[in-house]
Scaffold this motif. Structure first.
Motif, PDB file in Angstrom:
ATOM      1  N   ALA A  95       0.830  -1.206   0.000  1.00 14.08           N
ATOM      2  CA  ALA A  95       0.000   0.000   0.000  1.00 14.08           C
ATOM      3  C   ALA A  95       0.866   1.258   0.000  1.00 14.08           C
ATOM      4  O   ALA A  95       0.601   2.211  -0.746  1.00 14.08           O
ATOM      5  CB  ALA A  95      -0.927  -0.009   1.222  1.00 14.08           C
ATOM      6  N   VAL A  96       1.914   1.248   0.811  1.00 13.25           N
ATOM      7  CA  VAL A  96       2.820   2.406   0.866  1.00 13.25           C
ATOM      8  C   VAL A  96       3.566   2.565  -0.448  1.00 13.25           C
ATOM      9  O   VAL A  96       3.723   3.681  -0.976  1.00 13.25           O
ATOM     10  CB  VAL A  96       3.803   2.255   2.044  1.00 13.25           C
ATOM     11  CG1 VAL A  96       4.860   3.363   2.001  1.00 13.25           C
ATOM     12  CG2 VAL A  96       3.058   2.293   3.366  1.00 13.25           C
ATOM     13  N   ALA A  97       4.046   1.459  -1.001  1.00 11.29           N
ATOM     14  CA  ALA A  97       4.805   1.522  -2.248  1.00 11.29           C
ATOM     15  C   ALA A  97       3.944   2.052  -3.395  1.00 11.29           C
ATOM     16  O   ALA A  97       4.407   2.846  -4.213  1.00 11.29           O
ATOM     17  CB  ALA A  97       5.346   0.136  -2.585  1.00 11.29           C
ATOM     18  N   ILE A  98       2.698   1.635  -3.452  1.00 12.47           N
ATOM     19  CA  ILE A  98       1.811   2.096  -4.524  1.00 12.47           C
ATOM     20  C   ILE A  98       1.476   3.576  -4.348  1.00 12.47           C
ATOM     21  O   ILE A  98       1.492   4.349  -5.305  1.00 12.47           O
ATOM     22  CB  ILE A  98       0.522   1.256  -4.544  1.00 12.47           C
ATOM     23  CG1 ILE A  98       0.837  -0.168  -4.981  1.00 12.47           C
ATOM     24  CG2 ILE A  98      -0.511   1.872  -5.483  1.00 12.47           C
ATOM     25  CD1 ILE A  98      -0.361  -1.096  -4.902  1.00 12.47           C
ATOM     26  N   THR A 140       3.128   5.990  -2.652  1.00 16.54           N
ATOM     27  CA  THR A 140       4.269   6.908  -2.754  1.00 16.54           C
ATOM     28  C   THR A 140       5.057   6.723  -4.043  1.00 16.54           C
ATOM     29  O   THR A 140       5.818   7.613  -4.437  1.00 16.54           O
ATOM     30  CB  THR A 140       5.208   6.720  -1.560  1.00 16.54           C
ATOM     31  OG1 THR A 140       5.726   5.381  -1.560  1.00 16.54           O
ATOM     32  CG2 THR A 140       4.468   6.970  -0.244  1.00 16.54           C
ATOM     33  N   GLY A 141       4.899   5.551  -4.685  1.00 17.70           N
ATOM     34  CA  GLY A 141       5.680   5.285  -5.891  1.00 17.70           C
ATOM     35  C   GLY A 141       7.120   4.964  -5.603  1.00 17.70           C
ATOM     36  O   GLY A 141       7.956   4.971  -6.514  1.00 17.70           O
ATOM     37  N   SER A 142       7.442   4.671  -4.352  1.00 17.02           N
ATOM     38  CA  SER A 142       8.826   4.370  -3.967  1.00 17.02           C
ATOM     39  C   SER A 142       9.116   2.891  -4.120  1.00 17.02           C
ATOM     40  O   SER A 142       8.214   2.064  -4.247  1.00 17.02           O
ATOM     41  CB  SER A 142       9.077   4.800  -2.521  1.00 17.02           C
ATOM     42  OG  SER A 142       8.215   4.097  -1.640  1.00 17.02           O
ATOM     43  N   THR A 143      10.392   2.537  -4.100  1.00 18.95           N
ATOM     44  CA  THR A 143      10.822   1.150  -4.174  1.00 18.95           C
ATOM     45  C   THR A 143      11.727   0.841  -2.995  1.00 18.95           C
ATOM     46  O   THR A 143      12.329   1.729  -2.395  1.00 18.95           O
ATOM     47  CB  THR A 143      11.567   0.853  -5.479  1.00 18.95           C
ATOM     48  OG1 THR A 143      12.688   1.745  -5.587  1.00 18.95           O
ATOM     49  CG2 THR A 143      10.657   1.032  -6.679  1.00 18.95           C
ATOM     50  N   LEU A 144      11.830  -0.441  -2.679  1.00 17.67           N
ATOM     51  CA  LEU A 144      12.675  -0.890  -1.582  1.00 17.67           C
ATOM     52  C   LEU A 144      14.021  -1.357  -2.115  1.00 17.67           C
ATOM     53  O   LEU A 144      14.175  -1.653  -3.300  1.00 17.67           O
ATOM     54  CB  LEU A 144      11.985  -2.041  -0.832  1.00 17.67           C
ATOM     55  CG  LEU A 144      10.617  -1.744  -0.216  1.00 17.67           C
ATOM     56  CD1 LEU A 144       9.984  -3.032   0.294  1.00 17.67           C
ATOM     57  CD2 LEU A 144      10.727  -0.721   0.900  1.00 17.67           C
ATOM     58  N   VAL A 145      14.994  -1.422  -1.226  1.00 15.05           N
ATOM     59  CA  VAL A 145      16.281  -1.991  -1.607  1.00 15.05           C
ATOM     60  C   VAL A 145      16.065  -3.447  -1.998  1.00 15.05           C
ATOM     61  O   VAL A 145      15.126  -4.103  -1.536  1.00 15.05           O
ATOM     62  CB  VAL A 145      17.293  -1.888  -0.452  1.00 15.05           C
ATOM     63  CG1 VAL A 145      17.600  -0.440  -0.140  1.00 15.05           C
ATOM     64  CG2 VAL A 145      16.779  -2.605   0.785  1.00 15.05           C
ATOM     65  N   ALA A 199       2.911  -1.908  -8.079  1.00 21.17           N
ATOM     66  CA  ALA A 199       3.617  -0.661  -7.810  1.00 21.17           C
ATOM     67  C   ALA A 199       4.672  -0.361  -8.873  1.00 21.17           C
ATOM     68  O   ALA A 199       5.354   0.636  -8.795  1.00 21.17           O
ATOM     69  CB  ALA A 199       4.284  -0.722  -6.437  1.00 21.17           C
ATOM     70  N   GLY A 200       4.801  -1.219  -9.864  1.00 21.08           N
ATOM     71  CA  GLY A 200       5.796  -1.003 -10.898  1.00 21.08           C
ATOM     72  C   GLY A 200       7.091  -1.700 -10.576  1.00 21.08           C
ATOM     73  O   GLY A 200       8.033  -1.653 -11.353  1.00 21.08           O
ATOM     74  N   GLY A 201       7.186  -2.373  -9.439  1.00 20.81           N
ATOM     75  CA  GLY A 201       8.381  -3.100  -9.066  1.00 20.81           C
ATOM     76  C   GLY A 201       8.315  -4.514  -9.583  1.00 20.81           C
ATOM     77  O   GLY A 201       7.609  -4.838 -10.519  1.00 20.81           O
ATOM     78  N   ILE A 202       9.083  -5.408  -8.945  1.00 18.18           N
ATOM     79  CA  ILE A 202       9.151  -6.787  -9.390  1.00 18.18           C
ATOM     80  C   ILE A 202       8.506  -7.682  -8.352  1.00 18.18           C
ATOM     81  O   ILE A 202       8.843  -7.643  -7.176  1.00 18.18           O
ATOM     82  CB  ILE A 202      10.619  -7.209  -9.607  1.00 18.18           C
ATOM     83  CG1 ILE A 202      11.280  -6.297 -10.635  1.00 18.18           C
ATOM     84  CG2 ILE A 202      10.697  -8.646 -10.064  1.00 18.18           C
ATOM     85  CD1 ILE A 202      10.597  -6.273 -11.981  1.00 18.18           C
ATOM     86  N   SER A 203       7.580  -8.494  -8.784  1.00 22.95           N
ATOM     87  CA  SER A 203       6.875  -9.388  -7.881  1.00 22.95           C
ATOM     88  C   SER A 203       7.568 -10.734  -7.821  1.00 22.95           C
ATOM     89  O   SER A 203       8.278 -11.134  -8.748  1.00 22.95           O
ATOM     90  CB  SER A 203       5.421  -9.554  -8.340  1.00 22.95           C
ATOM     91  OG  SER A 203       4.792 -10.576  -7.615  1.00 22.95           O
ATOM     92  N   VAL A 204       7.314 -11.453  -6.723  1.00 25.37           N
ATOM     93  CA  VAL A 204       7.877 -12.785  -6.572  1.00 25.37           C
ATOM     94  C   VAL A 204       7.414 -13.701  -7.698  1.00 25.37           C
ATOM     95  O   VAL A 204       8.139 -14.615  -8.106  1.00 25.37           O
ATOM     96  CB  VAL A 204       7.474 -13.361  -5.198  1.00 25.37           C
ATOM     97  CG1 VAL A 204       5.976 -13.487  -5.070  1.00 25.37           C
ATOM     98  CG2 VAL A 204       8.129 -14.711  -4.962  1.00 25.37           C
ATOM     99  N   MET A 205       6.222 -13.486  -8.228  1.00 24.23           N
ATOM    100  CA  MET A 205       5.696 -14.356  -9.256  1.00 24.23           C
ATOM    101  C   MET A 205       6.312 -14.100 -10.625  1.00 24.23           C
ATOM    102  O   MET A 205       5.992 -14.780 -11.590  1.00 24.23           O
ATOM    103  CB  MET A 205       4.179 -14.205  -9.370  1.00 24.23           C
ATOM    104  CG  MET A 205       3.409 -14.423  -8.099  1.00 24.23           C
ATOM    105  SD  MET A 205       4.004 -15.699  -7.004  1.00 24.23           S
ATOM    106  CE  MET A 205       3.161 -15.169  -5.520  1.00 24.23           C
TER     107      MET A 205
END
Length: 347
Positions: free
Chosen positions: A76-79, A81-86, A175-181
């Motif tokens: 929810a936060v990533a979507i 704010t549009g931020s990504t995690l390390v 969120a535009g990042g990479i999912s486990v799937m």
């Protein structure tokens, strides 16, 4: 080297879409976390709820918490704010998501098989199969099997370059990042797990439904006088039980099949983001509804909840036993005890 602070051009979702998705995740996270924690608390507090059947429900609740209490807030936060995690923490988050999903699905099968044995087999068979040690091994096996699949994924994991196009494969992150799937092994494993558990759940509950319908007809035809003296309305409650098991089948099937077909399609061709997002949101509702799905018909859970609401915490010290009873008419209905026990759990 992957840059965690930059996002590919065109990855920004519309403001309305971000708010909507983050709101959905936030609501599901709060609601799912509260319900799962409540069920775990009731079982831990009230000894009368510490049965083999409820142990499998708690196992599913613990797995659901990995999704509702940990993964959903991050997403929810990533979507929003549009931020990504390390990379390292992102992989850890996605690994817990994968683990929570697989254990939760295995728990559905364990619950279905437990109720199938309870309603269709003799009490002696049930008590022999679901001894405390056997139950612990079943629960531990669900986690070990899931961990084995997870380790296989981790050893083959390679963080790919992010990309944003109109159609992504069925495992892209919202969120535009990479999912486990995104990993074919993880997506294929989840698809296989979903369809395998669906087959088990449907088989067990339809067997229960058929058994219930046969019992209703048998009692109606035989019309023994002793049936009229039972402490409950046998046919009516059996009919309600039949509708209940069909409802469980319908909800499980409705929430799992869309993601299954999207995952399978994603292994061969790109899938529209909107389709993947819709299927995934429907699938996530399963982790929120599980506690309610398996406890709302259980009178013991309702009594325990009322006790907690009234502040009668000392009632949790009552010693409970598995709801298997022996009565004097077992020679007339050889499986009456199992059916009555299941009715007691559901009502």
């Amino acid at each position: 080297m992957h840059n965690d602070t930059e996002r590919p051009a065109g990855c920004e979702l519309g403001r309305g879409a971000r708010i909507s998705l983050s709101t959905i995740y936030t609501f599901m996270s709060v609601f799912g976390t509260v319900l799962n924690l409540l069920v775990i608390y009731l079982v831990v507090t009230f000894k009368k709820l510490r049965t083999a059947s409820n142990a499998f429900i708690v196992n599913g609740c613990v797995a659901d918490l990995l999704v509702c209490a940990f993964w959903m807030p991050h997403e929810a936060v990533a979507i929003f704010t549009g931020s990504t995690l390390v990379v390292g923490y992102h992989v850890f988050k996605e690994a817990l998501l994968f683990l929570g999903i697989t254990v939760s699905l295995f728990s559905h099968s364990l619950i279905a098989v437990n109720r199938y044995v309870l309603i269709t087999k003799t009490p002696a068979t049930y008590q022999s199969l679901y001894q405390k040690r056997h139950t612990e091994w079943m629960i531990g096996g669900s986690w070990l099997l899931s961990l084995g699949c997870l380790l296989s994924w981790l050893t083959s994991f390679r963080y790919p370059k992010e990309r944003c196009v109109d159609t992504l494969d069925a495992t892209a992150s919202f969120a535009g990042g990479i999912s486990v799937m995104l990993n074919p092994f993880a997506g294929g494993t989840l698809a296989f797990t979903v369809i395998a558990q669906t087959v088990i759940v449907l088989y067990c509950y339809f067997k229960i439904f058929r058994r219930v319908q046969i019992s209703v007809k048998r009692v109606s035809i035989l019309n023994f006088q002793i049936v009229n003296n039972l402490p409950y309305s046998f046919p009516r409650k059996d009919k309600r039980l039949g509708f209940y098991v069909l409802a469980v089948c319908f909800i499980f099937f409705l929430t799992t099949e869309p993601i299954f077909w999207v995952l399978v399609a994603g292994l061969f061709a790109p899938v529209p983001v909107a389709l993947w997002t819709s299927a995934w949101i429907i699938f996530c509702t399963l982790f929120v509804s599980n506690p309610f799905l398996y406890t709302w018909k259980n009178e013991e859970f309702r009594k325990s909840l009322r006790s907690v609401m009234r502040g009668d915490f000392w009632r949790g010290s009552t010693v409970g036993v598995e709801p298997i009873t022996i009565n004097t008419i077992s020679h007339i209905f050889p499986r009456q005890n199992s059916r009555r026990a299941f009715l007691g759990e559901m009502n």
